[in-house]
Write a protein that holds these residues in place. Structure first.
Motif: not given
Length: 221
Positions: A113-120, A124-127
């Motif tokens: 996963q891209d830390p700034r991209q949410a799964d849906g 929410e994103s990791f960032h």
């Protein structure tokens, strides 16, 4: 000086491998109810009347965890926005899946996963999670001096410790390193960590209540 007792909630249905649910709606198991009664006794014995405020997240399982202690001390609890668990897997994707499938989805998330991209749209994103935890830490610093009991979540507590250690949250490598870190130190259900905030000194955190291990799900929720 502020002393903040961070309590991970009791065992949830998700921890026990139950069906997928929206994160905010996950409740405690029968074992979880036993655990929260025990941690309420521990808190009462440890703090006595020396507690100033009680806080929990907007997720049901922390409120259920807090209730036996609230019944003992008679303090009106407060919700802290941002204290809720990391909602990293989209419920639209996990709904109806098996526990084994969710484990696989979680592994894939932490690897790719891209830390700034949410799964849906409902995740929410990791960032965003990192920023949210940092914001609550700043809120803690604004609390009045005294003893505060805060009922929260496993990944949330791990991220707080990660940040107190000065670790970054910027790229995919940091996401993967955090995953390795949190698996190694993940608080068990109803374990308690003491966060001490004293002006002029760096924050300090230590585990003050240890519990026996119980099953833990992909979200550490």
């Amino acid at each position: 000086m502020k002393q903040i007792y961070l309590v991970r909630h009791g065992q949830s249905t998700s921890n026990a491998g139950g069906k997928a649910q929206p994160n905010a709606q996950i409740e405690l198991t029968e074992l979880g109810q036993q655990q929260v009664a025990e941690v309420a006794e521990w808190l009462e014995e440890t703090l006595g009347d020396s507690v100033d405020e009680v806080h929990f997240s907007r997720f049901i399982r922390t409120q259920q965890t807090a209730q036996p202690y609230i019944n003992k001390v008679g303090i009106e609890p407060k919700v802290i926005e941002g204290l809720q668990e990391f909602d990293y897997l989209s419920f639209k994707k996990t709904n109806g899946t098996t526990f084994a499938t969710r484990l696989q989805m979680a592994d894939e998330y932490w690897l790719r996963q891209d830390p700034r991209q949410a799964d849906g749209e409902d995740a929410e994103s990791f960032h965003e999670f990192c920023e949210r935890v940092a914001g609550v830490l700043e809120h803690f610093k604004s609390l009045p001096d005294g003893n505060h009991v805060v009922f929260t979540h496993g990944l949330w507590m791990s991220m707080l410790i990660w940040q107190l250690l000065g670790q970054p949250c910027e790229d995919n490598g940091h996401l993967q390193k955090f995953r390795q870190f949190e698996l190694s130190i993940r608080p068990r259900n109803c374990e308690v960590f003491l966060l001490t905030l004293c002006e002029g000194h760096p924050p300090a955190i230590t585990k003050v209540r240890t519990c026996a291990p119980t099953p833990s799900d992909v979200h550490a929720t």
